[in-house]
Every structure is written in structure tokens, then in C-alpha cells.
Scaffold this motif. Structure first.
Motif, PDB file in Angstrom:
ATOM      1  N   VAL A 159       0.864  -1.173   0.000  1.00  0.00           N
ATOM      2  CA  VAL A 159       0.000   0.000   0.000  1.00  0.00           C
ATOM      3  C   VAL A 159       0.902   1.226   0.000  1.00  0.00           C
ATOM      4  O   VAL A 159       1.808   1.322   0.821  1.00  0.00           O
ATOM      5  N   ALA A 160       0.661   2.160  -0.901  1.00  0.00           N
ATOM      6  CA  ALA A 160       1.460   3.386  -0.910  1.00  0.00           C
ATOM      7  C   ALA A 160       0.991   4.279   0.235  1.00  0.00           C
ATOM      8  O   ALA A 160      -0.159   4.668   0.301  1.00  0.00           O
ATOM      9  N   LEU A 182      -0.677  -4.983   0.742  1.00  0.00           N
ATOM     10  CA  LEU A 182      -1.996  -4.865   0.128  1.00  0.00           C
ATOM     11  C   LEU A 182      -2.791  -6.148   0.351  1.00  0.00           C
ATOM     12  O   LEU A 182      -4.003  -6.122   0.575  1.00  0.00           O
ATOM     13  N   LYS A 225      -4.075  -6.220   3.864  1.00  0.00           N
ATOM     14  CA  LYS A 225      -5.057  -5.153   4.034  1.00  0.00           C
ATOM     15  C   LYS A 225      -6.413  -5.569   3.458  1.00  0.00           C
ATOM     16  O   LYS A 225      -7.454  -5.278   4.039  1.00  0.00           O
ATOM     17  N   PHE A 255      -9.001  -9.261  -7.203  1.00  0.00           N
ATOM     18  CA  PHE A 255      -8.436  -7.910  -7.184  1.00  0.00           C
ATOM     19  C   PHE A 255      -6.908  -7.958  -7.068  1.00  0.00           C
ATOM     20  O   PHE A 255      -6.184  -7.306  -7.817  1.00  0.00           O
ATOM     21  N   GLU A 315      -7.820   6.378   2.928  1.00  0.00           N
ATOM     22  CA  GLU A 315      -7.031   5.569   2.022  1.00  0.00           C
ATOM     23  C   GLU A 315      -5.874   6.411   1.518  1.00  0.00           C
ATOM     24  O   GLU A 315      -6.039   7.596   1.254  1.00  0.00           O
ATOM     25  N   ASP A 347      -3.415   5.024  -0.869  1.00  0.00           N
ATOM     26  CA  ASP A 347      -2.766   4.451  -2.046  1.00  0.00           C
ATOM     27  C   ASP A 347      -3.529   4.794  -3.321  1.00  0.00           C
ATOM     28  O   ASP A 347      -4.643   4.324  -3.525  1.00  0.00           O
ATOM     29  N   PRO A 348      -2.927   5.611  -4.198  1.00  0.00           N
ATOM     30  CA  PRO A 348      -3.649   6.016  -5.406  1.00  0.00           C
ATOM     31  C   PRO A 348      -4.014   4.839  -6.314  1.00  0.00           C
ATOM     32  O   PRO A 348      -5.086   4.836  -6.910  1.00  0.00           O
ATOM     33  N   LEU A 375      -4.684   1.788  -5.372  1.00  0.00           N
ATOM     34  CA  LEU A 375      -5.784   1.079  -4.727  1.00  0.00           C
ATOM     35  C   LEU A 375      -7.099   1.816  -4.955  1.00  0.00           C
ATOM     36  O   LEU A 375      -8.130   1.220  -5.281  1.00  0.00           O
ATOM     37  N   ASP A 423      -8.100   1.431  -8.575  1.00  0.00           N
ATOM     38  CA  ASP A 423      -8.640   0.100  -8.867  1.00  0.00           C
ATOM     39  C   ASP A 423     -10.050  -0.064  -8.315  1.00  0.00           C
ATOM     40  O   ASP A 423     -10.903  -0.662  -8.944  1.00  0.00           O
ATOM     41  N   ARG A 424     -10.254   0.458  -7.124  1.00  0.00           N
ATOM     42  CA  ARG A 424     -11.595   0.330  -6.542  1.00  0.00           C
ATOM     43  C   ARG A 424     -12.622   1.095  -7.356  1.00  0.00           C
ATOM     44  O   ARG A 424     -13.759   0.670  -7.510  1.00  0.00           O
TER      45      ARG A 424
END
Lengths: 648, 534
Positions: free
Chosen positions: A148-149, A163, A166, A197, B168, B170-171, B173, B176-177
Motif C-alpha cells: 500500500v502506498a 496490500l 489489508k 483484485f 485511504e 494508495d492512489p 488502490l 482500482d476500486r
């Protein structure tokens, strides 16, 4: 069935033996039959609440009709003996067992225990990868992590950085108490969608320019600089599939099975080929053979057989690394030589030297000792970093540096950083100091391996500051010691415990004195006579784990174990742990490790293995490596039983 | 650093023009045929975006001094987004009295008052109103991890009960969502469905050979496949959306903080443009951000540097300003992106309200006054931009939030400590700050001075913790005090206003210097501006 009070394996046995010798020695020789002698007692005194109209505490005697049924439930009988001995069952208001009936039950149980148990491996059952196993498997398969960034800063908790962890729901501990025991954590649509995903994210990343070397590695081809994913050739796509599938599925895969994934690529080029390739890779990663362990193992219905070499490679690899087998293990599995004990032993030695072996401490160690309890308790990330990682590094040292099993209790070696250095008294002066860069307000500091000289009262895991902080007060500490170190099974405390009363007027009683009054009730004393001496022995360490140096204010830490041994404080208790209790501690270590290695709760048929390994380790002051080697060469690890039925 | 994202952005925009499917290309024309999820008429929806700046500001670099509503010059720190002047509404004299803590400044920023801990923050109230028709009601975003010691530092968005809403960071993530989720994207759904078909076929052959235990496991697996397929079918039937997200460019994996933030701003703009959501809150860092801006060549923590009085050095203040300028560049970046998307008859920015700012003013003593607050975008006509509103008196942020809620059609009698909306945002009259005449003078006695005049912070960065009182016709009186005096008299609060100040003094080369304050009185304002408990 679990709500009856349970205790350890040894104590009820000793108690029962004592009972029998003193009161009814003559009955020892009688052969008691379940249907004739025991069943009528159960029907008379137990069935009303446990299996008749009611099934209290999930204990159902109506399902146990003969000796075979009874044998299958040996844990239930341990609990039964326990509550009968303690006078808890039948309950006070119900008709009580006659002494003769009581003796009959206890003797029958004793016969059961004394009857020789055959060493039988577990029945094979496929098992879904746990969250950490899935994360590590993806990482080693692709050569990168899905992270995760989040911008990192001191004193800040980045949250779950993986990730995978998470997104996937947290695995609940299985019956074994370990999260790799996923037998009861079933797949759900939510988990499947998260897998999909994560699969997408991993495949996307694999084709990103930054992962080119990783892609080349998986493909086994060198790609020119100007290469672009959409320029992929038929050959490149095919090599990738051929290499990827056996690595992902962790075993040799037949050509016909690989062709199923190759055929859809035929004649495609450019984006179409790329997309078809990605699709095939995703199909592999979402297949049950990837997500579960053991589906592709060679099966012999109705037989007990050694597991095949690939399954053995997976077993040892997920045990020591929490990860898929690497190339070396796969090669040894391919030519079958991994099945040879010397080669497997040599692999254990090699594997313990690899960085992935840290997962033994990080996963097995953290779960065994409940170290994750610190995550909620210590909010300050810098203290948390120190208190949590110290025991993990120590365990990693024991596990991977060939240290004796019993070093768990006492060791001159420890790991310290600035966050815990204040707990080490005069030894602190010899520690390397860490200077903080200017402009940084607070920071975590690196750990150093350290040899204790003066602060020997810190040696071993029990008196590490994190462990003592995590278990505040003598009761929590005693319970933890009893359960996690000595392996005694304790029930949960009853729900209706009254609060501990304050000192009566005019008296200034210590917590210990007040608590002793409080637990004078027999049903409390049953557990507390075991818990309390251990817990109060640690009273020279305050709630934060600091060793109290001011001799004037020392609380009473002396005590007496149920065995009759006495001690004046923890240092003397530690001597007892290292001598008369050593066998018990080793046995517990063997049981926990075997249970983690097998990803399941142990059964009575594992006891011969546990007994044998315990004996060896105790006798030869064996190391953790010895223990791991014994386990991977043991019957439950090497063999399995396949159920008979086949469905068409 | 900036250069690299520009290239990426251009690539993306080019991509957006050339590759984005029809509904987006002809957004303006297509609107009549309901191109956007949930929109029933041809008026584009109004979006609400908040961007939070951590650790307050260095006031002399931020504040606009002088100027009027329509005639003003932007301050040095505002330079990076000065090109958007016509789209801005810069508010001054926002805040409350006293001091802010880092952890309660986040409540002030979006919940109207630091003590308002039991209600939703304004972005959430607005999301309830405008977020019902979109796939995602709102997004709560951040850059940094949690500061658990003072958890309030890490959240600006709060739910109905005043509980913090997870964010959140994470760009990829978030992207993607929003855009790679089978439930949102029909193409994705199709691919996922055929993937499930394929897996089932493969697994069936496995089942033929399976023993009992395998078979049970596989049955469980098939059940889950079936349930997932059913769910996808239901979505297929229920979804009226024809939006194709597959051509939107997924952000690369960020390497630096700058990459991470730029990528997130990109995703935010896409999310708003595709009408996937209409409400976003984004924190550029925790309110006490400990981030290290190594990509700007700075190795000290932002929070440490932000206490520039106590940790004073010229290089520290330079570093602090660099960091603040970077924040301002990110604000610019967001506005530039929003402008680059066509939306209805204007740009996405025209149909948005962007609230940018912080929860405290002076970053060292945490005064809660003159908090940086800028609105951007016309909100589809609800705001009259291109102006600088300096209110006559300190205005609690709750009034601003009430005004925004009112603009979004939310009827609320009161919010936080406020019961009337802030006037002026739409061009309506407001009580503008008026300079009142006052005399300036200085009285010397042995060892002490009393001076009356306007207080200002030195604009010479070599002496950034020095203040002056300007005296007409005379040299200014220099104030060189300890942090203790600075803080306990809340000197930062009085900056820019006329005061009477007494103190122990010395004289250096004809320059009068006050080294210790004994008293301070505001000529027109509050002399005791709160308690020093921040």
C-alpha cells in the motif's frame, strides 16, 4: 464441547493416579467396560443436561454409545475427569455421584490413557493458504511485494502495508490456535473477489516497465530494451506460461494440463495475445490448486501413505518459511531425493539460514506467545516497535542459530535498542548508543545483539519488558506462564467472579493478601493455586516490566508450587523451571511446534511423536533446529491417511 | 520532480482525449442523453473537494497585507496558485480565539470548531446530500499513516457520531476500486465472468479425480463461484451505466511522496469527472505531519521545522517555506487538473467547490486566528470568485461551513458554535475589515519602553522570529523575545494590528529593542486572545 473446564495432560493423570492409589487401589486391575459400567452412570447422572433434552456446554453424551465412540473423544474425558475431581459436576443441586461411581469413571479413564496409542498421521484435508502464506507466496512467485502506498514518517503507524493483508479478511486462529490452521476458515465471495483484485494488481505490476527483470526471470528469456508488453511474441508468452504454472502450483505439471493454458494463445498477436496471456495467468492464480494446498497431491484412497516429494517440499517450506518451496526444494522434489531423511535434514539447515526463516518467529512465535496483544496495548509507535520486536528477534535467534530449546527460559543473549535499554540496569552502560539526527523529534532505533552480564534477571523471554507489560498484574502473568510456557490448558474464568474486596477497616493488606482472601473459594482455587504462585513470583517487576531495584519496597514474591517446591522470588522459580519443570516446557514447545507445522490441532495419536521428540530434546539438551529436524522426519509430517470414498 | 509528473499528466490527458470512450469525449453534447450515472437533467452536478494542509503556516509569508475585496496582491506563499486568481475566493480573519492543538485543529478545519466532536464534518453532511446517486458516496483520502498518540491529527472527516472515518492513501488502490472493480465497470465484469467460467471448467476436471476431502473443498469453492456469478448477473441487470473505464490510465507505483500525491490528485480528478463520486476530502499530511521531504533535499521533519520560532535557523525557515510552497503547488496541481476537464458548459472546476486550508494559523505557537482558508471554483454559480474577503472580525469556521451547507441546499439551523452562515461568498454584502485611524508613538524610560503602533513580523527571513512595531516618522521598535513571551502573550495573534506594548528594553546602535514583554493591549481587538494551552 469445549466449555467444560480443561486442564493439562499431565496433572489430571497424576491427580487421578493419586486418587486411585489412596482410595481404591484394588480397582486398578479391574477391566472396566464402557457399555456395561460407564454408560449407565452417564445415563443416570449426566444425560439430563448433556444430551437428553438439553445439551449444556455443547457436551452431548447421547452420541457416545460404545467404547469406539468414547475413544474418539479423549479430550472430552479429560475435561470430564477434571470437573468430577473438582466436585463441579454434577452441580450441587443435582444428585451427586457415589464414590464408587466416581472411582469407576476415573479408573476407566485411566485405562483409556494407559492403553497404548498408535502413532497415526492426520487424515489428509486440503487447506486454503492463510493470508500471510498467500502474501509470501505471491511475493516469492513474482519477486515483488504488493504494498500500500503510504508516506512513512516517524511516530506514525502506516497501518497494514501489505496490500494482501489489508484486503483479505483476517484469518481467525483455527482449533490449533494458529492462523495457518485454515481448515475452518472457508472461502467466501468476498475473499474470492479480493483474490481477483490482488491477482489483477499482481499481473498489472508484472508487466510494468520497472518489473522487467522479474518478467524476464519468470519467462526465462532476455528481452531487448525496446520491448513492450504488447509486442510479446508467441514464444515469449508460451515460455512464461510454461515456467509460471509449475512455480505457482508448486509441483510438476503435466504437459496436457499446461496445454489447456497454451491453446487459447494460438495465433494471437499484440494486445490480443497479451490479454489472453494475462487471462490465463489469472485463471491459474484463482484456481483452487493455487489457493489451496494439497489438491494436486498424489492420492491413495483408503490408505496411509508417505506424502509425495512435492507435498513434502510444501510442508517443510510453509512450516519454516511460511512460503512456497524455492527452486532448490523444487529440484530436490522433482528427482525425489528430498524424501531421503539426510537430504531433508540438510534442507532444514539451509532453510534456517535464509531470510524467510524470520517468518518462524514473526508468525509462529508471535502467535504462540500472543505478542500481537501489544499492538492494541502500546499506542506509542516507538515503544511498540521496541517492545514488540525484542522478543521476536530473540525467538528468531533461538530458532535460526541452533540454540537449545530451553534457552527460551534463560539466555545470556538478548536484543536491545534505545526503547528498551532503560530496562537493563547497569548493563545499559555497555550498549552502543544511537545518536538521533538533528531535526528528527523522536525515532525508532536499530536493535543490537547483546550479552547480559549484570542484568541476568532479564534473561529469557518471560522477563522481557514487552511480555511483562503485555501481561499486567500477577494473574495475567501467571496465566500466560502456565498456558504459553508450561502448556497447561486452563478454562476461562467463570463469568460471575465478584470484584476483589478492599482491605477491611484498620488493615492495610497488599493486593496479594486481598487476592488470597478473594480466591479462597474452592472452585477458584482450583486454577488459582497454579496461576498465582507463578504470577506473584514476577512481582519484583512492576506493571511496565521495570525491575524494582529499591530493596526496601519489594513485595512478597515467594511462593509454593502445587508440586510442593518453594521459591523466594522469580530467580529461584526460574531455577525450578529449568530443572524440574524442564520436561514440561520442552513438551509444550514440541506440541506447539508440531501443531504449527501440521497446521492442525494435535490428536491423541500424535502423542507418541510428542513423547519421543520430548525425550530426545530433554536428554540431549536439544536445540530448536534439532526439534525442527525431528518434526520434519516424524510420522505425522511425512505421512497421511486418505479417506476412502471417491466421487465420480 | 515537477517535470516528471507533467509529462505523465500530459500523457494521460492526451490519452483521455484520444482514448476515452464517447460519453466522456462529448460530455457537453451528450449530457442531454443522460450520460452520467444518476444525473437526470442537463445541469452538471456540483462537487465538493477539500484539501488539507498540515502544520499551519509561517504567517508573514502567507498573509495578504492591505488590499481590498477586488484589488489585492497575493502573498509570496500563494505564488504557486496565483494563476488561478480569478477562480479563487481567499478568506481572511478566519478562526477562533486562543490556541489550537494539532489534534483539535482537524475538527476546526471541517467540523466548524475544535470542540465539535459529536457531529459529522461538513464534507460528510454535504456528501449525504449530493453523494446518493454516485457509485461512491464520498472518498476520504490521505498521504500519511496514523499518528496514534493523538489520533485526531490523522482525520478531518467524521461521521454522524463524530467518529473518524478511515482514509485511504494508495492512489493505485483507490483507482482500482473506482475503475477496475467488476461491479463498477461492465468490461471488467465481462472479463471476470469469463474468468470464472474458465476456472470452473478447469476445476471440474479436478473434481472428477477427487477424493472425499478434496471434493468437499471443491464444492465449497464452486458454491462461492456460483454466488459471485449470481452477484455479477444482478449487477449487469441493475446497472444502467454505459460508462467504460477501461481506457483510463492507472497511475504508476509512486516512488516519492510527490509521485504519490500527484497520482492521487490525478485519481481524484478522474473520479469527479466520471461522476464516480462528488465529494472528496484529502489530507496532504497529518495535522502534525512528521513527513520528511527528502525529495526536496530536506532531511528534517516537517513538524520540527514548523516550530520555526523555537527551532530557528535560516536554513530551517528556508526548508519550512520550501515545504509550504510544495503544498501550495499541490493545490495548484489540483486546480489545474480540474480546469483541464470539460464538464457541461465549463470546466470541472467551474462545477466544483474546493476548500483548501489548515486548522491553525501560526505554526509555532498554534494561534487559531488568521487560519489559511481559500475556496476555489464557482460551484456551478454558487460562489463569486476572484475576490479577497477580509472580515472585520475573526470568523469561526462553523459559519463558513454553514454557508457552504446552505449553498448545497442543506437547511441547518446551527453548526458547531455558529448559528448564522458566513455572508459574502456569493457576492452578498459582508462586514469588511476597516482600517481605523490610530496614533503611533514610543515612550522611553530607563530600561523600559512602551510603544504603540502596528505590529508586524520581520519579513527578513534571517530574523524570522523578530517582530517590529512601526512608528510613524520614526524607526520601528524591534522586538526580540523568548518563546515564553511570544507564546504567553500570543504575539502572533496581534500581528498586522495596532497594539500598545510595554517591555524591558535596550538600545543597539540607535535601534530600540524590547527583550521582554510586560504588557500588551490591542487597540481595537481582543487583548486576551485565549489561553496558551495549544
Amino acid at each position: 464441547m469445549a466449555t467444560l473446564q480443561k486442564k493439562g495432560f499431565l496433572i489430571p493423570r497424576l491427580l487421578a493416579a493419586f486418587f486411585i492409589f489412596v482410595i481404591y487401589p484394588h480397582q486398578l486391575k479391574a477391566k472396566i467396560q464402557f457399555e456395561k459400567n460407564i454408560l449407565p452412570i452417564l445415563e443416570r447422572s449426566c444425560l439430563k443436561c448433556h444430551g437428553g433434552k438439553k445439551v449444556n456446554g455443547e457436551v452431548d453424551f447421547s452420541k457416545i454409545k460404545n467404547q469406539n465412540d468414547a475413544d474418539a473423544q479423549y479430550e472430552l474425558w479429560e475435561a470430564v475427569v477434571e470437573v468430577i475431581n473438582a466436585g463441579e459436576m454434577p452441580p450441587e443441586e443435582s444428585p451427586q455421584l457415589k464414590e464408587k461411581e466416581k472411582a469407576m469413571l476415573l479408573n476407566w479413564h485411566q485405562d483409556q490413557l494407559n492403553s497404548p496409542v498408535e502413532s497415526i498421521p492426520g487424515t489428509f484435508k486440503p487447506r486454503r493458504l492463510s493470508g500471510p502464506e498467500y502474501r509470501n507466496t505471491l511475493r516469492s512467485l513474482f519477486g515483488f511485494d504488493l504494498k500500500v502506498a503510504v508516506a512513512k514518517a516517524q511516530q506514525t503507524v502506516a497501518g497494514e502495508e501489505s496490500l494482501v493483508l489489508k484486503l483479505l479478511p483476517k484469518d481467525p486462529p483455527g482449533a490449533s490456535g494458529f492462523i495457518n490452521d485454515t481448515h475452518t476458515a472457508s472461502l467466501s465471495p468476498i475473499i474470492l473477489e479480493q483474490y481477483a483484485f490482488l491477482t489483477d494488481a499482481a499481473i498489472e505490476k508484472l508487466f510494468a516497465p520497472k518489473q522487467r527483470s522479474q518478467l524476464q526471470y519468470l519467462m526465462g528469456e532476455n528481452l531487448p530494451n525496446e520491448w513492450r508488453p504488447e509486442k510479446i511474441s508467441q514464444n515469449e508468452a508460451r515460455s512464461l506460461i510454461k515456467n509460471f504454472i509449475p512455480k505457482a502450483l508448486r509441483r510438476h505439471i503435466s504437459e496436457s494440463k499446461i496445454n489447456i493454458s497454451l491453446n487459447p494463445l494460438n495465433k494471437l498477436t499484440g494486445f490480443e495475445l497479451l490479454n489472453a496471456l494475462k487471462f490465463e495467468m489469472k485463471a491459474i492464480m484463482l484456481s483452487p490448486e493455487f489457493l489451496y494446498r494439497g489438491l494436486l497431491m498424489e492420492k491413495f484412497p483408503g490408505e496411509q501413505k508417505p506424502v509425495d516429494a512435492f507435498e513434502l517440499a510444501e510442508r517443510v517450506s510453509y512450516f519454516l518459511w511460511e512460503d512456497r518451496p524455492d527452486n532448490e526444494l523444487m529440484n530436490l522434489a522433482s528427482n525425489g531425493s528430498l524424501l531421503e531423511p539426510e537430504i531433508l535434514t540438510a534442507q532444514v539447515e539451509r532453510m534456517l539460514k535464509e531470510p524467510q526463516a524470520m517468518n518462524l518467529a514473526e508468525s509462529f512465535g508471535v502467535q504462540w506467545f500472543g505478542i500481537a496483544n501489544l499492538d492494541e496495548l502500546i499506542k506509542n509507535p516507538i515503544s511498540h516497535h521496541s517492545l514488540r520486536n525484542q522478543p521476536v528477534l530473540f525467538l528468531n535467534h533461538l530458532f535460526t542459530k541452533d540454540r537449545p530449546v530451553i534457552d527460551l527460559i534463560d539466555s545470556k543473549t538478548t536484543f536491545v535498542n534505545e526503547g528498551v535499554s532503560g530496562f537493563y540496569g547497569q548493563d545499559r552502560g555497555r550498549m552502543k548508543r544511537h545518536s538521533k539526527p538533528k531535526g528528527i523529534e523522536r525515532t525508532t532505533t536499530p536493535f543490537q545483539e547483546f550479552t547480559l552480564e549484570k542484568a541476568t534477571w532479564r534473561g529469557g523471554i518471560i522477563t522481557m519488558p514487552g511480555i511483562l507489560t503485555m501481561n499486567r498484574g500477577p494473574i495475567q502473568r501467571g496465566t500466560w506462564l502456565l498456558r504459553q510456557i508450561l502448556g497447561v490448558r486452563l478454562g476461562e474464568p467463570p463469568a460471575d467472579v465478584p470484584p476483589i474486596k478492599p482491605s477491611p477497616r484498620g488493615k492495610n493488606l497488599s493486593f496479594r493478601e486481598r487476592f488470597e482472601r478473594h480466591r479462597s473459594d474452592a472452585s477458584c482455587a482450583r486454577c488459582h493455586e497454579k496461576i498465582d504462585p507463578l504470577g506473584f513470583a514476577l512481582d519484583h517487576y512492576d506493571t511496565k516490566g521495570q525491575f524494582i531495584q529499591n530493596k526496601g519496597k519489594l513485595p512478597d514474591a515467594s511462593g509454593k508450587l502445587p508440586t510442593g517446591e518453594t521459591f523466594k522470588d522469580y530467580s529461584e522459580l526460574k531455577e525450578i523451571l529449568l530443572s524440574s519443570q524442564k520436561e514440561k516446557i520442552v513438551r509444550n514447545s514440541v506440541e506447539r511446534t508440531l501443531s504449527y507445522a501440521m497446521c492442525r490441532k494435535l490428536t491423541r495419536n500424535d502423542q507418541p511423536t510428542v513423547n519421543r521428540i520430548t525425550k530426545i530434546i530433554v536428554k540431549e539438551n536439544g536445540t530448536w533446529k534439532d526439534l525442527f529436524v525431528e518434526i520434519v522426519n516424524s510420522l505425522p509430517f511425512r505421512e497421511t491417511i486418505f479417506k476412502e470414498e471417491i466421487q465420480g | 520532480m515537477r517535470k516528471s509528473w507533467k509529462i505523465e499528466r500530459r500523457t494521460f490527458l492526451k490519452g483521455a482525449g484520444a482514448m476515452v470512450p464517447l460519453p466522456f469525449l462529448n460530455l457537453m453534447e451528450a449530457r442531454a442523453t443522460k450520460p452520467i450515472i444518476g444525473s437526470n437533467d442537463d445541469t452538471p452536478p456540483v462537487r465538493f473537494v477539500t484539501l488539507f494542509k498540515p502544520n499551519g503556516v509561517h504567517p508573514p509569508s502567507w498573509n495578504i497585507n492591505g488590499g481590498t475585496e477586488n484589488d489585492f496582491r497575493m502573498s509570496p506563499l500563494m505564488k504557486p496558485f496565483a494563476k488561478h486568481k480569478d477562480d479563487l475566493l481567499i478568506l481572511d480573519n478566519m478562526g477562533d480565539f486562543g490556541f489550537s492543538s494539532h489534534s483539535n485543529s482537524t475538527r476546526r478545519f471541517l467540523s466548524g470548531h475544535h470542540g465539535n466532536r459529536k457531529t459529522a464534518s461538513v464534507d460528510q453532511i454535504i456528501a449525504d446530500k449530493i453523494g446518493q446517486d454516485t457509485a461512491h458516496r464520498s472518498l476520504e483520502l490521505t498521504t500519511e499513516g496514523l499518528f496514534v498518540n493523538q489520533i485526531g491529527c490523522s482525520y478531518i472527516s467524521y461521521d454522524k457520531k463524530g467518529n473518524s472515518i478511515p482514509r485511504e492513501s494508495d492512489p493505485q488502490l483507490v483507482f482500482d476500486r473506482l475503475f477496475r472493480n467488476p461491479t463498477q465497470d461492465p468490461n471488467r465484469r465481462e472479463e471476470f465472468t469469463s474468468l470464472l467460467d474458465r476456472i470452473r471448467d478447469d476445476a471440474k476436471s479436478l473434481k472428477k479425480k477427487a477424493g472425499k476431502e478434496d471434493s468437499e473443498t471443491l464444492d465449497e469453492y464452486f458454491t462461492v463461484l456460483r454466488e459471485t456469478e449470481k452477484r455479477l448477473e444482478r449487477i449487469n441487470v441493475g446497472s444502467g451505466s454505459r460508462v467504460n473505464f477501461s481506457k483510463l490510465k492507472r497511475p504508476d507505483t509512486p516512488v516519492t511522496l510527490d509521485d504519490q500525491v500527484e497520482a492521487m490528485l490525478d485519481v481524484m480528478a478522474m473520479a469527479l469527472w466520471t461522476d464516480s463520486t462528488r465529494c472528496i476530502s484529502y489530507m496532504l499530511g497529518n495535522s502534525n505531519s512528521r513527513l520528511i521531504f527528502d525529495f526536496l533535499g530536506i532531511n528534517k521533519q516537517h513538524h520540527y521545522l514548523s516550530h520555526f520560532f523555537r527551532n530557528f535557523s535560516r536554513s530551517n525557515i528556508d526548508s519550512l517555506l520550501k515545504i509550504s510552497l510544495w503544498h501550495m503547488e499541490k493545490f495548484d496541481s489540483l486546480l489545474t487538473r480540474l480546469k483541464s476537464y470539460k464538464d457541461g458548459r465549463g470546466s470541472l472546476l467551474d462545477n466544483s467547490v474546493v476548500l483548501f486550508g489548515s486548522g491553525m494559523g501560526h505554526s509555532d505557537n498554534h494561534t487559531a486566528q488568521r487560519i489559511p482558508i481559500v475556496l476555489a471554483g464557482k460551484g456551478g454559480g454558487m460562489l463569486k470568485t476572484g475576490r479577497y474577503l477580509r472580515y472585520s472580525k475573526n470568523q469561526e469556521l462553523g459559519r463558513l461551513h454553514m454557508a457552504l451547507m446552505q449553498k448545497f441546499g442543506i437547511d441547518q439551523k446551527s453548526y458547531a458554535n455558529s448559528s448564522t452562515p458566513l455572508p459574502g461568498l456569493d457576492g452578498s454584502p459582508f462586514d469588511e475589515f476597516q482600517e481605523r485611524p490610530f496614533e503611533s508613538w514610543v515612550n522611553k524610560a530607563p530600561g523600559t519602553i512602551t510603544a504603540q503602533g502596528r505590529l508586524r513580523m520581520s519579513d527578513n527571513l534571517d530574523e524570522a522570529k523578530v517582530f517590529y512595531i512601526d512608528i510613524e516618522g520614526k524607526p520601528s521598535v524591534r522586538i526580540e523575545i523568548s518563546f515564553g513571551d511570544f507564546h504567553s502573550f500570543n504575539v502572533a495573534y496581534h500581528v498586522g494590528t495596532p497594539i500598545k506594548l510595554s517591555g524591558n528594553s535596550s538600545e543597539k546602535n540607535g535601534q530600540l529593542v524590547i527583550n521582554k514583554i510586560t504588557g500588551i493591549t490591542s487597540l481595537f481587538g481582543n487583548s486576551k486572545p485565549g489561553k496558551a494551552n495549544g
